[in-house]
Every structure is written in C-alpha cells, then in structure tokens.
Write a protein that holds these residues in place. Structure first.
Motif, PDB file in Angstrom:
ATOM      1  N   SER A  14       0.354  -0.878   0.397  1.00  0.00           N
ATOM      2  CA  SER A  14      -0.224  -0.018   0.593  1.00  0.00           C
ATOM      3  C   SER A  14       1.015   1.382   0.234  1.00  0.00           C
ATOM      4  O   SER A  14       0.427   2.259  -0.507  1.00  0.00           O
ATOM      5  CB  SER A  14      -0.971   0.456   1.087  1.00  0.00           C
ATOM      6  OG  SER A  14      -1.853  -1.006   1.262  1.00  0.00           O
TER       7      SER A  14
ATOM      8  N   ALA B 137       2.438   1.793  -3.759  1.00  0.00           N
ATOM      9  CA  ALA B 137       1.336   1.609  -4.359  1.00  0.00           C
ATOM     10  C   ALA B 137       0.743   3.780  -4.372  1.00  0.00           C
ATOM     11  O   ALA B 137       0.886   4.246  -5.053  1.00  0.00           O
ATOM     12  CB  ALA B 137      -0.150   1.174  -4.701  1.00  0.00           C
TER      13      ALA B 137
ATOM     14  N   THR C 167      -0.413   4.883 -13.969  1.00  0.00           N
ATOM     15  CA  THR C 167       0.936   4.601 -12.622  1.00  0.00           C
ATOM     16  C   THR C 167      -0.236   3.125 -12.235  1.00  0.00           C
ATOM     17  O   THR C 167       0.718   2.345 -11.590  1.00  0.00           O
ATOM     18  CB  THR C 167      -0.478   5.272 -12.003  1.00  0.00           C
ATOM     19  OG1 THR C 167      -0.239   6.800 -12.024  1.00  0.00           O
ATOM     20  CG2 THR C 167       0.416   5.111 -10.329  1.00  0.00           C
ATOM     21  N   SER C 168      -1.452   1.980 -12.555  1.00  0.00           N
ATOM     22  CA  SER C 168      -1.732   1.253 -11.888  1.00  0.00           C
ATOM     23  C   SER C 168      -1.037   0.207 -12.907  1.00  0.00           C
ATOM     24  O   SER C 168      -0.317  -1.126 -12.250  1.00  0.00           O
ATOM     25  CB  SER C 168      -3.284   1.088 -12.586  1.00  0.00           C
ATOM     26  OG  SER C 168      -3.868   1.968 -11.384  1.00  0.00           O
TER      27      SER C 168
ATOM     28  N   PHE D 262       2.156   0.288 -11.879  1.00  0.00           N
ATOM     29  CA  PHE D 262       1.782  -1.449 -10.270  1.00  0.00           C
ATOM     30  C   PHE D 262       2.389  -2.100 -10.494  1.00  0.00           C
ATOM     31  O   PHE D 262       3.038  -3.518  -9.402  1.00  0.00           O
ATOM     32  CB  PHE D 262       1.533  -0.192  -9.626  1.00  0.00           C
ATOM     33  CG  PHE D 262       1.434  -1.178  -7.849  1.00  0.00           C
ATOM     34  CD1 PHE D 262       2.001  -0.792  -7.082  1.00  0.00           C
ATOM     35  CD2 PHE D 262      -0.272  -2.157  -7.919  1.00  0.00           C
ATOM     36  CE1 PHE D 262       1.987  -1.542  -5.619  1.00  0.00           C
ATOM     37  CE2 PHE D 262      -0.024  -2.522  -6.381  1.00  0.00           C
ATOM     38  CZ  PHE D 262       1.046  -2.778  -5.317  1.00  0.00           C
TER      39      PHE D 262
ATOM     40  N   ASP E 191      -4.537  -1.694  -2.492  1.00  0.00           N
ATOM     41  CA  ASP E 191      -3.286  -1.464  -3.974  1.00  0.00           C
ATOM     42  C   ASP E 191      -3.817  -0.002  -4.821  1.00  0.00           C
ATOM     43  O   ASP E 191      -3.006   0.566  -4.952  1.00  0.00           O
ATOM     44  CB  ASP E 191      -2.186  -2.006  -4.077  1.00  0.00           C
ATOM     45  CG  ASP E 191      -1.745  -2.790  -3.489  1.00  0.00           C
ATOM     46  OD1 ASP E 191      -1.391  -2.800  -1.981  1.00  0.00           O
ATOM     47  OD2 ASP E 191      -1.699  -4.830  -3.977  1.00  0.00           O
ATOM     48  N   GLY E 192      -4.922  -0.632  -5.884  1.00  0.00           N
ATOM     49  CA  GLY E 192      -5.678   0.150  -6.598  1.00  0.00           C
ATOM     50  C   GLY E 192      -6.693   2.094  -6.400  1.00  0.00           C
ATOM     51  O   GLY E 192      -6.178   3.055  -6.444  1.00  0.00           O
TER      52      GLY E 192
ATOM     53  N   ILE F 159      -3.003   4.007  -4.571  1.00  0.00           N
ATOM     54  CA  ILE F 159      -2.487   4.577  -6.246  1.00  0.00           C
ATOM     55  C   ILE F 159      -3.971   5.426  -7.104  1.00  0.00           C
ATOM     56  O   ILE F 159      -3.775   7.217  -6.814  1.00  0.00           O
ATOM     57  CB  ILE F 159      -2.429   4.315  -7.677  1.00  0.00           C
ATOM     58  CG1 ILE F 159      -2.213   3.488  -7.187  1.00  0.00           C
ATOM     59  CG2 ILE F 159      -2.825   5.052  -8.684  1.00  0.00           C
ATOM     60  CD1 ILE F 159      -1.730   1.791  -7.980  1.00  0.00           C
TER      61      ILE F 159
ATOM     62  N   ARG G 124      -9.388   0.717 -10.373  1.00  0.00           N
ATOM     63  CA  ARG G 124      -9.191   0.902  -9.083  1.00  0.00           C
ATOM     64  C   ARG G 124      -9.131  -0.697  -8.760  1.00  0.00           C
ATOM     65  O   ARG G 124      -8.580  -1.524  -8.297  1.00  0.00           O
ATOM     66  CB  ARG G 124      -9.673   1.220  -7.935  1.00  0.00           C
ATOM     67  CG  ARG G 124      -9.532   2.959  -7.984  1.00  0.00           C
ATOM     68  CD  ARG G 124      -9.742   3.735  -6.745  1.00  0.00           C
ATOM     69  NE  ARG G 124     -11.310   3.567  -6.391  1.00  0.00           N
ATOM     70  CZ  ARG G 124     -12.774   4.582  -7.029  1.00  0.00           C
ATOM     71  NH1 ARG G 124     -12.066   5.370  -7.451  1.00  0.00           N
ATOM     72  NH2 ARG G 124     -13.709   4.315  -6.619  1.00  0.00           N
TER      73      ARG G 124
ATOM     74  N   VAL H 283      -7.288  -3.077  -9.781  1.00  0.00           N
ATOM     75  CA  VAL H 283      -5.665  -3.329  -9.100  1.00  0.00           C
ATOM     76  C   VAL H 283      -5.542  -4.399  -8.028  1.00  0.00           C
ATOM     77  O   VAL H 283      -5.019  -4.732  -7.421  1.00  0.00           O
ATOM     78  CB  VAL H 283      -5.367  -2.078  -9.483  1.00  0.00           C
ATOM     79  CG1 VAL H 283      -3.192  -1.885  -8.492  1.00  0.00           C
ATOM     80  CG2 VAL H 283      -4.408  -1.592 -10.595  1.00  0.00           C
TER      81      VAL H 283
ATOM     82  N   GLY I 228      -3.703  -7.135  -6.978  1.00  0.00           N
ATOM     83  CA  GLY I 228      -2.469  -6.883  -5.812  1.00  0.00           C
ATOM     84  C   GLY I 228      -3.079  -8.189  -4.556  1.00  0.00           C
ATOM     85  O   GLY I 228      -2.307  -8.754  -4.063  1.00  0.00           O
TER      86      GLY I 228
END
Length: 447
Positions: free
Chosen positions: A89, A92, A234-235, A238, A308-309, A312, A388, A391, A395
């Motif tokens: 987390s 992220a 970004t996703s 990651f 995680d999503g 971010i 979101r 991810v 994750g």
C-alpha cells in the motif's frame, strides 16, 4: 466445424463477458436513456454475490485457521500478511504521488473553490465525518453484535469474529473437528451457489458498463483524459513492474497469473467490484497449490486491508484536486497526505463508496484542500473505479502467493503447471517432488 468452434469459445465465461462489455458500451453511447435503465442488471448481480460474501468469508477463515496444527502459525501468517499489505500500500501511494506530480493532470483547470456546489457530495462528506480517525477505526473492528455484522456485511468485524472463533476451535482440537468439517461442507455448498450465480455475470457486466457510458458519456473520457491516462499508467506500472518483480521473486510469472484469472478480471472490469469474484479467487488460488488455511486467511483480510488500486487513486485524486484549484502543496504537505492516506484507506474498507469516503475523510483532516473539490471527480469516478478494482484484485491475489511463498508452503510445481495451462490441474495431477518441495509442507498447515 465452424459452428462447433464458435460454440466452444462462446461457452467460455471471459468471451461472454467481453461481448457483454462491448454491447454495454455501444448501448450506452447510442441509446443513453435506455442504457441508464440497465443499472439494476449490474446491481442485481453484485447484490447476488454480496449475499454470499459474509458466510463465505466466515467459513473460509474458520476452516482454514482451525485446521492449522499450531495457533501460532495462524498468528505468524496473519502478521506476515499485514506486513506485506503495508509495504504494498505504501509503495502504491508513493508511485501515485510521483506520477501525479510528474504529469500534473489538474494543471490549467483554474477552478475557483467558491463556485463549487458541494451539495452533490453531501452523502460522502457525512460518511467521512462518521468515519472518524484511527481510534474510531479500531473501535469499529469489534462489532456491537455478531448478527448485526453479518446482516450489514461489515467485512472487518466479520473477519475479527471469524479469527477469534477459529483460534478457539483450533485450541479445542479433536472434539470440534466434526463442526469444522460441517463448516467446510457448508463452504463447498456456497461455492456451488456462486457457480450458479456466475451464469448471469455477463448480464451484470453489461448492465454496469451500459449505465456508466449512458449516464456519463464517452465525452467524459475526453474531458478528464489526462487524469484517466495517468491513473491507468500508474496502475500498469504498479502491476507489471512492482507486482511483476514480486511474482518473479516468488518463482512465478505475473503474465501467466493474469491469464489464469482472466475471467475474474473481466467480471471485475464490467461490475467495478472485486467482491463479485472473491469466491472464485478463493478456489483458484487453492487450486494453484496454496494451502486452504493461507488462502482462507490472507485473501479475505487483503480485501479489507490491501487496496493497492484504491491507494493509487487516493493520492492521484487528492493532488489532482489541488492542482485544479491552484493550491500549492509543499513536499512536507504531500508526505503528510501520504501518511494520512495510509490510515484512511484502511478505515474505509467495506464502506459503500469507499474511495470517495476515504478521500473526503483525508481532505477534511488536512484542511489544505477543500472537500468540495470532490465534485470535480463525480463524473469520472466510475471510469476510474474499474482501474481501482482490477489493481485491488491482482494485488490481493499476488499477496496471497507472497505469504504462501514466505511461509514455504507454496507448491511451486503445481503452481507453475496450473499457470502454464491457464486452468486448474486434474485431481490426480502429480504434486511437488521432494527435490523441489518447500521446507514446510502444506500438510503442516492442516490442508
């Protein structure tokens, strides 16, 4: 021959979901009024799965932990899971902070905070105040009533009660084994209901996508294109870089893992909900060679503590609002923001509109960025929600693999064989050979 081949592919869930998503986009774009009326189709499917989540999470945790030979093993697995969740987390959040400062998607919007009508987000800000701080979050872990927690679907209190009961049963040992076996049979029945419910997954995906495109329009994608691209970029960084390295360190391929859970990824994309595929993920991870106790404890806990999503999204959304309103945040302000988000992102688990509630709680606690700025995200939030959710799903799947590998109970040979095939091995498939077997076998966790 062609009809047989077409029938073979059309019978696959991921093909049906892809067709449903495309149909939903087309209906939403060309017939938006009709498309917005399709919302109940998506809501009904998610509601159908949600009614099964509380008993499935309860039974998975109780059966898994109760069958561990040593209660200390359950504590060790839980601690390792929490440590990994915090690491993932934080990473992220940091990556989201870096990308949003690099590309500055909100710059140039020049929004005047005094001209924003905050009425549209009143429900979210109200929940944010109810949400409170770290103390309120800790108090909410213990339910006022076990029955109430199950009735409301409060995930964190359910997990707390399940772990307590599982530890008590593990300490009692043999006398309660028939009860644990009965819960295991009940769990298998729940999975059977899920398999029935998945027949209507394409309809749920169709309804969710049609409503989103019909209500907000494709034009929203162009208006907020830079923010959406930044979030998806970004996703992708990651998932493919960070989680790819993590999976490689575990001795497995991330791309093969994504292919293995493609059905779940597409259903999650269509419904924008990871809850809709939790039961299937439990089964698939166990089929990979991860012992049931580890899967049953780590995956449901990850749903509550390892978003995680969402992490971010929260950093990028908060900084986007500040950029759009020309509010200058120093490096120290942004580091404080990151620290606050570490708590608020956890405390919002299981709350409807969790991302918005956590963001509202964060902005309210910092007093730097007006909470009314959330209005800027209302139209695009649903498009961001797919990223979101996907991810978060990946994750938590990777987190379960990591903890199993860390505990040396992952059957690597079976996992590799399953991922290479893209499906579960037959029941009589060979297991790990002694040369490649982990130091602690799956049997040592009671599987």
């Amino acid at each position: 021959m062609r009809s047989t081949l077409a029938g073979k592919y059309l019978s696959k869930l991921y093909v049906q979901v892809v067709i449903a998503i495309i149909a939903g986009i087309l209906l939403g774009h060309y017939m938006p009024d009709l498309a917005t009326q399709a919302k109940p189709l998506g809501d009904l499917f998610i509601k159908m799965i949600k009614m099964l989540l509380a008993p499935i999470i309860f039974a998975s945790i109780v059966v898994g932990v109760a069958r561990m030979n040593n209660v200390h093993e359950a504590g060790r697995v839980g601690l390792k899971a929490i440590l990994y969740f915090e690491f993932a987390s934080t990473l992220a959040l940091a990556i989201g902070l870096l990308i949003v400062n690099l590309f500055k998607p909100g710059s140039g919007m020049n929004i005047d905070p005094s001209h924003i009508d905050a009425g549209a987000i009143a429900s979210y800000t109200q929940k944010a105040h109810q949400h409170g701080g770290a103390i309120d979050f800790l108090m909410s872990i213990v339910p006022n009533s076990v029955v109430g927690a199950f009735a409301n679907g409060d995930m964190i209190p359910i997990i707390f009660f399940s772990v307590l009961l599982a530890v008590a049963l593990a300490r009692l040992g043999k006398p309660v084994e028939p009860f644990v076996d009965m819960l295991d049979m009940f769990l298998q029945g729940m999975f059977g209901v899920v398999r029935i419910a998945m027949y209507v997954a394409p309809i749920g995906a169709f309804g969710g996508v049609a409503f989103t495109v019909g209500k907000y329009g494709i034009g929203t994608l162009a208006s907020y294109g830079e923010l959406i691209l930044c979030l998806y970029l970004t996703s992708a960084i990651f998932v493919f870089v960070v989680l790819g390295i993590v999976m490689r360190l575990c001795g497995l391929s991330l791309l093969q893992f994504l292919r293995y859970i493609k059905d779940e990824l597409l259903v999650t994309f269509g419904t924008a909900s990871t809850e809709s595929v939790l039961p299937q993920m439990l089964v698939k991870l166990e089929n990979m060679g991860i012992p049931k106790p580890v899967v049953g404890l780590v995956l449901p806990t990850g749903y509550a503590f390892n978003a995680d999503g969402t992490a971010i999204y929260l950093t990028m959304a908060a900084i986007f609002i500040s950029q759009a309103m020309n509010i200058d945040l120093s490096l120290w302000d942004q580091l404080i923001l990151l620290g606050v988000l570490l708590f608020t992102s956890k405390g919002s688990a299981g709350v409807a509109g969790a991302g918005f509630v956590a963001l509202a709680a964060t902005l309210a606690s910092m007093h730097k960025i007006p909470v009314a700025g959330l209005v800027l995200l209302l139209g695009v939030d649903r498009f961001l929600n797919e990223s979101r959710a996907i991810v978060n799903l990946i994750g938590n799947g990777v987190a379960t693999v990591v903890v199993a590998r860390w505990e040396k109970v992952l059957d690597l040979r079976q996992a590799r064989a399953v991922l290479e095939r893209g499906s579960a091995l037959p029941v009589d498939a060979p297991k790990d050979n002694p040369a490649e077997a982990p130091a602690k076998s799956a049997a040592s966790l009671g599987n």
